[in-house]
Design a protein around this motif. Structure first.
Motif, PDB file in Angstrom:
ATOM      1  N   VAL A   1      -2.627 -12.872   7.560  1.00 39.12           N
ATOM      2  CA  VAL A   1      -2.143 -14.140   8.111  1.00 39.12           C
ATOM      3  C   VAL A   1      -1.941 -15.127   6.966  1.00 39.12           C
ATOM      4  N   ARG A   2      -0.733 -15.674   6.900  1.00 41.69           N
ATOM      5  CA  ARG A   2      -0.408 -16.625   5.831  1.00 41.69           C
ATOM      6  C   ARG A   2       0.261 -17.866   6.407  1.00 41.69           C
ATOM      7  N   ALA A   3      -0.021 -18.981   5.788  1.00 46.99           N
ATOM      8  CA  ALA A   3       0.621 -20.234   6.206  1.00 46.99           C
ATOM      9  C   ALA A   3       2.028 -20.304   5.627  1.00 46.99           C
ATOM     10  N   LYS A   4       2.996 -20.675   6.460  1.00 43.61           N
ATOM     11  CA  LYS A   4       4.373 -20.845   6.006  1.00 43.61           C
ATOM     12  C   LYS A   4       4.622 -22.281   5.576  1.00 43.61           C
ATOM     13  N   ALA A   5       5.740 -22.497   4.919  1.00 44.97           N
ATOM     14  CA  ALA A   5       6.071 -23.842   4.408  1.00 44.97           C
ATOM     15  C   ALA A   5       6.206 -24.852   5.534  1.00 44.97           C
ATOM     16  N   ASP A   6       6.628 -24.396   6.721  1.00 44.88           N
ATOM     17  CA  ASP A   6       6.811 -25.317   7.839  1.00 44.88           C
ATOM     18  C   ASP A   6       5.520 -25.571   8.615  1.00 44.88           C
ATOM     19  N   GLY A   7       4.408 -25.016   8.129  1.00 44.81           N
ATOM     20  CA  GLY A   7       3.126 -25.232   8.777  1.00 44.81           C
ATOM     21  C   GLY A   7       2.742 -24.151   9.774  1.00 44.81           C
ATOM     22  N   SER A   8       3.691 -23.290  10.145  1.00 48.47           N
ATOM     23  CA  SER A   8       3.372 -22.193  11.061  1.00 48.47           C
ATOM     24  C   SER A   8       2.691 -21.058  10.292  1.00 48.47           C
ATOM     25  N   LYS A   9       2.235 -20.069  11.019  1.00 45.89           N
ATOM     26  CA  LYS A   9       1.544 -18.941  10.392  1.00 45.89           C
ATOM     27  C   LYS A   9       2.364 -17.663  10.547  1.00 45.89           C
ATOM     28  N   GLY A  10       2.426 -16.920   9.460  1.00 50.27           N
ATOM     29  CA  GLY A  10       3.099 -15.632   9.480  1.00 50.27           C
ATOM     30  C   GLY A  10       2.082 -14.512   9.522  1.00 50.27           C
ATOM     31  N   VAL A  11       2.326 -13.514  10.350  1.00 45.31           N
ATOM     32  CA  VAL A  11       1.401 -12.391  10.506  1.00 45.31           C
ATOM     33  C   VAL A  11       2.079 -11.120  10.003  1.00 45.31           C
ATOM     34  N   THR A  12       1.430 -10.449   9.058  1.00 44.48           N
ATOM     35  CA  THR A  12       1.956  -9.209   8.496  1.00 44.48           C
ATOM     36  C   THR A  12       1.021  -8.055   8.835  1.00 44.48           C
ATOM     37  N   PRO A  13       1.456  -7.120   9.693  1.00 40.44           N
ATOM     38  CA  PRO A  13       0.615  -5.951   9.996  1.00 40.44           C
ATOM     39  C   PRO A  13       0.396  -5.117   8.743  1.00 40.44           C
ATOM     40  N   ARG A  14      -0.705  -4.362   8.704  1.00 37.91           N
ATOM     41  CA  ARG A  14      -1.003  -3.518   7.545  1.00 37.91           C
ATOM     42  C   ARG A  14      -1.510  -2.158   8.026  1.00 37.91           C
ATOM     43  N   ARG A  15      -0.817  -1.117   7.606  1.00 36.17           N
ATOM     44  CA  ARG A  15      -1.190   0.246   7.997  1.00 36.17           C
ATOM     45  C   ARG A  15      -0.842   1.191   6.855  1.00 36.17           C
ATOM     46  N   LEU A  16      -1.814   1.968   6.428  1.00 35.85           N
ATOM     47  CA  LEU A  16      -1.626   2.898   5.315  1.00 35.85           C
ATOM     48  C   LEU A  16      -1.516   4.320   5.859  1.00 35.85           C
ATOM     49  N   ILE A  17      -0.474   5.029   5.432  1.00 42.79           N
ATOM     50  CA  ILE A  17      -0.293   6.430   5.790  1.00 42.79           C
ATOM     51  C   ILE A  17      -0.570   7.287   4.549  1.00 42.79           C
ATOM     52  N   VAL A  18      -1.443   8.265   4.708  1.00 43.97           N
ATOM     53  CA  VAL A  18      -1.773   9.202   3.625  1.00 43.97           C
ATOM     54  C   VAL A  18      -1.442  10.611   4.095  1.00 43.97           C
ATOM     55  N   VAL A  19      -0.645  11.324   3.321  1.00 46.71           N
ATOM     56  CA  VAL A  19      -0.295  12.713   3.636  1.00 46.71           C
ATOM     57  C   VAL A  19      -0.718  13.602   2.482  1.00 46.71           C
ATOM     58  N   LEU A  20      -1.432  14.668   2.809  1.00 47.04           N
ATOM     59  CA  LEU A  20      -1.854  15.668   1.835  1.00 47.04           C
ATOM     60  C   LEU A  20      -1.407  17.043   2.314  1.00 47.04           C
ATOM     61  N   LEU A  21      -0.729  17.783   1.449  1.00 47.35           N
ATOM     62  CA  LEU A  21      -0.333  19.152   1.745  1.00 47.35           C
ATOM     63  C   LEU A  21      -0.906  20.087   0.697  1.00 47.35           C
ATOM     64  N   ASN A  22      -1.392  21.238   1.142  1.00 49.68           N
ATOM     65  CA  ASN A  22      -1.932  22.252   0.236  1.00 49.68           C
ATOM     66  C   ASN A  22      -2.977  21.652  -0.706  1.00 49.68           C
ATOM     67  N   THR A  23      -3.971  21.005  -0.110  1.00 52.83           N
ATOM     68  CA  THR A  23      -4.999  20.339  -0.897  1.00 52.83           C
ATOM     69  C   THR A  23      -6.334  21.042  -0.741  1.00 52.83           C
ATOM     70  N   GLN A  24      -7.324  20.562  -1.441  1.00 59.69           N
ATOM     71  CA  GLN A  24      -8.697  21.029  -1.300  1.00 59.69           C
ATOM     72  C   GLN A  24      -9.563  19.827  -0.954  1.00 59.69           C
ATOM     73  N   ASP A  25     -10.583  20.052  -0.121  1.00 63.95           N
ATOM     74  CA  ASP A  25     -11.452  18.968   0.333  1.00 63.95           C
ATOM     75  C   ASP A  25     -10.595  17.825   0.877  1.00 63.95           C
ATOM     76  N   ARG A  26      -9.774  18.144   1.894  1.00 63.23           N
ATOM     77  CA  ARG A  26      -8.783  17.178   2.372  1.00 63.23           C
ATOM     78  C   ARG A  26      -9.376  15.855   2.827  1.00 63.23           C
ATOM     79  N   PHE A  27     -10.571  15.900   3.431  1.00 64.23           N
ATOM     80  CA  PHE A  27     -11.159  14.651   3.916  1.00 64.23           C
ATOM     81  C   PHE A  27     -11.698  13.812   2.762  1.00 64.23           C
ATOM     82  N   GLY A  28     -12.316  14.473   1.792  1.00 63.19           N
ATOM     83  CA  GLY A  28     -12.778  13.751   0.604  1.00 63.19           C
ATOM     84  C   GLY A  28     -11.620  13.167  -0.183  1.00 63.19           C
ATOM     85  N   ARG A  29     -10.554  13.953  -0.347  1.00 62.53           N
ATOM     86  CA  ARG A  29      -9.376  13.475  -1.064  1.00 62.53           C
ATOM     87  C   ARG A  29      -8.755  12.289  -0.330  1.00 62.53           C
TER      88      ARG A  29
END
Length: 317
Positions: A252-280
């Protein structure tokens, strides 16, 4: 002459063999599309049960478009599950009946190949009916999976079945980057996240001997308040695979006009042919968020959009 030809052939194939033997990684922030980490991310390879993410997305999108309640729609296990092999935690056999939602839970949490095949058969019948033609319902469903991949610009992906099992002469292929696109779209769908964020779920099956209950446990050991998906996968050809979605509170950030901007945040992690996939994956989540925070702190610059931003269109729109 034959020996020389063999040497030349091995020289050509060696880089491809080496690349496919290595781990592939893709880490991207879903809402901005910012690529944070990439390693062998465009190399085509088997992706095992990560295939089921496409199956789940297609089922959920079809149900929404058709106005179908997956919790009440009954599906019948088809004859094609006989001899399918791989995971079948509910011990489904042809003729068993369960709701489409329970089949979706078993397919996504328990990596149930028979449940994925059942969903593909049921929805595939609807696709054939809509097109006014006869044919193999599962093949019709897989064709729509590939149309979905095309719509999501997954240009190096080709699915051959709804579950991800490998058969001689018939192996589905994708890349870490393409699976990241699929995962981003999947996590936009509340009907998918509702399923993938569960640690376990009790499902019911009606068979010849009556009704039986079964608790399906999520094979994704990282699922928690902040890890809401996506899917695990393992086969001999694909190795250990994992796609996860890590949530943060919106910025959540304040805009110049005094309103608030909301930016969603979501991280996608993909592992193929790995070892200890959960630890990695744990390590990559921490590293990925650190890189994202640094990028935002510097004003979120983009110098080469094609290389730095992963764009995922909405095929419904």
């Amino acid at each position: 002459m034959m020996k020389r030809l063999l040497v030349v052939l091995m020289a050509v194939l060696a880089p491809l063999i080496s690349a496919n033997a290595q781990e592939a990684v893709m880490v991207v922030e879903a809402h901005s599309g910012k690529v944070l980490i990439g390693k062998n991310s465009t190399v085509k390879r088997p992706v095992a049960s990560l295939t089921k993410v496409a199956t789940a997305v297609l089922v959920v999108d079809w149900a929404e478009a058709a106005g179908v309640d997956l919790a009440t729609r009954e599906v019948v296990v088809p004859n094609s599950v006989a001899g399918l092999g791989g995971s079948n935690p509910m011990r489904l056999v042809p003729g068993d009946r369960l709701t489409a939602l329970d089949a979706l839970f078993s397919a996504m949490l328990g990596s149930d190949n028979a449940a994925a095949q059942t969903l593909a058969h049921d929805v595939g019948i609807e696709f054939l009916r809509r097109e006014g033609r006869q044919g193999d319902p599962v093949a019709a469903f897989v064709a729509q999976m590939n149309h979905l991949a095309e719509a999501l610009t997954m240009r190096k992906t080709h699915f051959v079945n709804p579950h991800g099992l490998e058969a001689q002469g018939s192996v589905g292929l994708s890349t870490a980057a393409d699976i990241a696109k699929l995962s981003i779209y999947a996590m936009r769908r509340p009907g998918v996240t509702f399923v993938t964020r569960q640690s376990s779920r009790q499902v019911k099956v009606r068979g010849a001997a009556g009704e039986r209950a079964f608790t399906v446990k999520n094979t994704n050991e990282l699922v928690s308040e902040h890890i809401i998906g996506v899917k695990t996968g393992t086969t001999a050809g694909a190795g250990e695979c994992l796609a996860i979605s890590s949530e943060r509170e919106p910025m959540v950030r304040a805009k110049a006009d005094g309103s608030k901007g909301v930016t969603p945040r979501r991280l996608i992690v993909v592992l193929l042919n790995t070892q200890d996939r959960f630890g990695r994956a744990k390590g990559l989540v921490q590293q990925g968020w650190g890189l994202y925070d640094g990028w935002v702190a510097h004003g979120a610059p983009v110098n080469d959009r094609e290389r730095e931003i992963l764009t995922v269109p909405d095929p419904r729109g």
